[in-house]
Each structure stands twice: as C-alpha cells, then as structure tokens.
Design a protein around this motif. Structure first.
Motif, PDB file in Angstrom:
ATOM      1  N   MET A 165       0.790  -1.223   0.000  1.00 26.18           N
ATOM      2  CA  MET A 165       0.000   0.000   0.000  1.00 26.18           C
ATOM      3  C   MET A 165       0.825   1.278   0.000  1.00 26.18           C
ATOM      4  O   MET A 165       0.301   2.360  -0.218  1.00 26.18           O
ATOM      5  N   THR A 166       2.103   1.175   0.271  1.00 27.19           N
ATOM      6  CA  THR A 166       2.972   2.355   0.246  1.00 27.19           C
ATOM      7  C   THR A 166       4.229   2.023  -0.558  1.00 27.19           C
ATOM      8  O   THR A 166       4.546   0.853  -0.785  1.00 27.19           O
ATOM      9  N   ARG A 194      -4.101   1.332 -13.848  1.00 23.75           N
ATOM     10  CA  ARG A 194      -5.177   2.245 -13.464  1.00 23.75           C
ATOM     11  C   ARG A 194      -6.300   2.234 -14.495  1.00 23.75           C
ATOM     12  O   ARG A 194      -7.482   2.338 -14.150  1.00 23.75           O
ATOM     13  N   TYR A 221     -13.240   2.130  -7.559  1.00 24.06           N
ATOM     14  CA  TYR A 221     -11.898   2.687  -7.672  1.00 24.06           C
ATOM     15  C   TYR A 221     -11.883   4.096  -7.108  1.00 24.06           C
ATOM     16  O   TYR A 221     -12.720   4.932  -7.457  1.00 24.06           O
ATOM     17  N   ASP A 222     -10.921   4.355  -6.211  1.00 25.93           N
ATOM     18  CA  ASP A 222     -10.751   5.667  -5.606  1.00 25.93           C
ATOM     19  C   ASP A 222      -9.710   6.435  -6.414  1.00 25.93           C
ATOM     20  O   ASP A 222      -8.514   6.167  -6.326  1.00 25.93           O
ATOM     21  N   ASN A 223     -10.182   7.403  -7.204  1.00 24.55           N
ATOM     22  CA  ASN A 223      -9.289   8.152  -8.085  1.00 24.55           C
ATOM     23  C   ASN A 223      -8.262   8.983  -7.326  1.00 24.55           C
ATOM     24  O   ASN A 223      -7.122   9.136  -7.781  1.00 24.55           O
ATOM     25  N   LYS A 224      -8.643   9.520  -6.189  1.00 23.49           N
ATOM     26  CA  LYS A 224      -7.737  10.389  -5.440  1.00 23.49           C
ATOM     27  C   LYS A 224      -6.580   9.611  -4.829  1.00 23.49           C
ATOM     28  O   LYS A 224      -5.439  10.062  -4.849  1.00 23.49           O
ATOM     29  N   LYS A 225      -6.885   8.455  -4.287  1.00 29.97           N
ATOM     30  CA  LYS A 225      -5.855   7.657  -3.616  1.00 29.97           C
ATOM     31  C   LYS A 225      -5.263   6.582  -4.519  1.00 29.97           C
ATOM     32  O   LYS A 225      -4.291   5.936  -4.154  1.00 29.97           O
ATOM     33  N   ASN A 226      -5.861   6.405  -5.702  1.00 26.88           N
ATOM     34  CA  ASN A 226      -5.458   5.311  -6.595  1.00 26.88           C
ATOM     35  C   ASN A 226      -5.540   3.966  -5.882  1.00 26.88           C
ATOM     36  O   ASN A 226      -4.603   3.162  -5.901  1.00 26.88           O
ATOM     37  N   TRP A 227      -6.677   3.756  -5.258  1.00 24.64           N
ATOM     38  CA  TRP A 227      -6.955   2.511  -4.560  1.00 24.64           C
ATOM     39  C   TRP A 227      -8.025   1.736  -5.312  1.00 24.64           C
ATOM     40  O   TRP A 227      -9.043   2.305  -5.724  1.00 24.64           O
ATOM     41  N   LYS A 251      -3.189  -0.782  -3.865  1.00 29.85           N
ATOM     42  CA  LYS A 251      -2.636   0.464  -4.388  1.00 29.85           C
ATOM     43  C   LYS A 251      -2.247   0.239  -5.842  1.00 29.85           C
ATOM     44  O   LYS A 251      -1.468  -0.670  -6.149  1.00 29.85           O
ATOM     45  N   TYR A 253      -0.253   1.541  -8.723  1.00 30.86           N
ATOM     46  CA  TYR A 253       0.857   2.445  -9.051  1.00 30.86           C
ATOM     47  C   TYR A 253       0.944   2.661 -10.555  1.00 30.86           C
ATOM     48  O   TYR A 253       0.549   1.799 -11.352  1.00 30.86           O
TER      49      TYR A 253
END
Length: 297
Positions: A165-166, A194, A221-227, A251, A253
C-alpha cells in the motif's frame, strides 16, 4: 436498474472480449442483477469484519473458476524458458490456494509458497498434498519475509504486489525477494493498471452462491488515492449467521513509479515489462503488466 438494463448488452460484449486476455468475471445476467439489488438491500449492517482472505478462502477457487490458469502457467513458463530455464527451486509469494504451484509440480523439483492468509494456505495444502515431492508452505507476509536457502525463481502473480500500500512496502517486498534469490535469479510479478481499474472494476457488483454460502462483491476505484477497493459479504444461505465482511484494498501504481522504485535499489536489472500475456511492451493502456527482474548484486 433501468441503467443496468440499458448498458448490460454493451458491457457484456466488452467483457466477453476481455475475458480472453484478462482473467476476470463476465457480467451476470439480468436476472442475477435484479437478485443482486434485492440482496444488497438485505446486507447486514452488523456483519462481522474479518481479515482478508479468511472467510472467502473456501470460496476462492469457485470465485476464480473463470481464470485460465493453464494459459497463465504457459505464459509464465515461457518467460522462465527465456530468462531462467529449468529452475530447481521456485518460490511463489501470495500463493493463495496453490493453483499456480500445482502447475509447476511436475517440472520444478522444489516448490515453496508463502501467504499471509493461513486459511488460504490450508486450501493450498489440500490441493498440493501428494502432488509435490518437495513442498514447503509458510504463513508469512511478502512484505517482510526471509528464507534459509535462496531460490532460482520467485513469482508473485494476480496483482498481489498491488497489496503493497505504500512505496516503502513495495521497496521492502522487492528487498525481501532480492535477498531470497540466488545470484542471477529471476523475479516475475504482475500488476493491474489504473486504466483497467477505472474502466472495468469501478462500481462493479456481483453475487454468487457456493455450497451453502452466498456472497456479494462490490468493487470501486478511488481516483484520489489510486486505490482499488473490493468488498465481500459472506453469509450462509439459511441466514443462520449475521454474516462476514472483508475489505480488500490495493494500491494501483503507475508503471513509471514502479520502474523508478525497482531501479532505485540498484540491485535489479529489468529484463522485460510485458503487455498482458504477450512479449509486447507493457504500457498504461495494458490490462495487466508482467515484470521480469534479474538479480544483479
């Protein structure tokens, strides 16, 4: 529901084409969509929250029955024939229920698999017992693991690397893989792009049953966090239990970021970045991208 009726024929056509190269589920029928809406309205608010790949472990092979593991094995095996022919030892990270390990059982003398879900490993053990001469399954996290003897090849498939995730977690996973390889060893992993998440797994809903269990999956899909977020509700069909809830977050990437992180360690040579299940160059327009890394130090 009107929106679903209007768009389902078009989506069915798109997903049918994708099904040939992207191992994901074809959309349900209209009857299934109506049933999904009915079940969604009954999803329990008090479902017990459990760890990922715990309650869905017994259902996983059924949920993934659409995946062409034979095709995937043949593709990965072709990469190995090019970059690491005739490996003696192979380690699969996030090995799940062991379906890919099973494919290599006849050709690789020593197989290892790790997964952070003990429930998934129990399913893998049932599948692989008696099929592998030398097999070791370990309950461990691919972001922090070590093995006593280095191996020739490491695999991490079905966008499992996206569970890092990071950037630090991704770097740590790469470091652990590097330390677990023999000199000139090869690490193959794939990631989801993505574009794939935004176009095909945003606001996806499905329902299915297996044995005496019913489950619902919702993806967004969370566009802001790219999750990429996948949520599962699992419940007995007779309603005897309040149900279980699992939230899976990955995440996603950019390929540019992954390449930068890989090269930042100075320990890897990028042997290939491949589009889907081909030898064409992978890009952000790919549905899935396979990386082939060689250990250089």
């Amino acid at each position: 529901l009107k929106f679903m009726k209007r768009t389902t024929p078009m989506l069915m056509g798109l997903i049918t084409v994708l099904h040939l190269i992207l191992p994901e589920r074809i959309l349900p029928s209209r009857r299934a969509l109506r049933r999904l809406l009915s079940v969604q309205s009954k999803l329990p608010d008090n479902a017990e929250h459990v760890s990922v790949y715990s309650k869905i472990a017994p259902l996983y092979d059924h949920m993934m029955r659409h995946v062409n593991y034979v095709q995937w094995y043949r593709y990965v095996d072709s990469l190995l024939n090019t970059y690491a022919p005739n490996p003696h030892t192979l380690l699969e990270l996030a090995c799940g229920t062991g379906k890919m390990l099973e494919k290599f059982a006849d050709n690789v003398p020593v197989l290892l698999g790790i997964d952070r879900s003990f429930d998934m490993l129990k399913m893998a053990q049932k599948r692989l017992v008696g099929k592998c001469q030398n097999l070791l399954l370990c309950n461990a996290d691919m972001r922090r693991f070590a093995i006593c003897q280095p191996v020739d090849v490491i695999l991490c498939l079905y966008d499992s690397m996206n569970y890092c995730m990071t950037e630090d977690e991704l770097l740590t996973a790469l470091h652990c893989a590097h330390e677990s390889l023999r000199p000139d060893g090869v690490f193959i992993f794939d990631v989801c792009t993505r574009r794939t998440c935004k176009k095909y797994f945003n606001d996806l809903q499905e329902i299915d049953t297996f044995a005496d269990t019913e489950f619902v999956r919702q993806s967004r899909y969370d566009n802001k966090k790219n999750w990429q977020i996948n949520e599962f509700w699992v419940q007995s069909r007779d309603g005897s239990h309040q149900g279980y809830f699992e939230r899976h977050i990955q995440k996603i990437y950019s390929l540019k970021k992954i390449k930068k992180l890989v090269l930042s360690q100075g320990r890897w040579q990028i042997l290939g970045i491949y589009h889907n299940f081909t030898r064409k160059s992978g890009s952000e327009r790919s549905f899935r991208v396979h990386y082939v890394l060689g250990k250089v130090s």
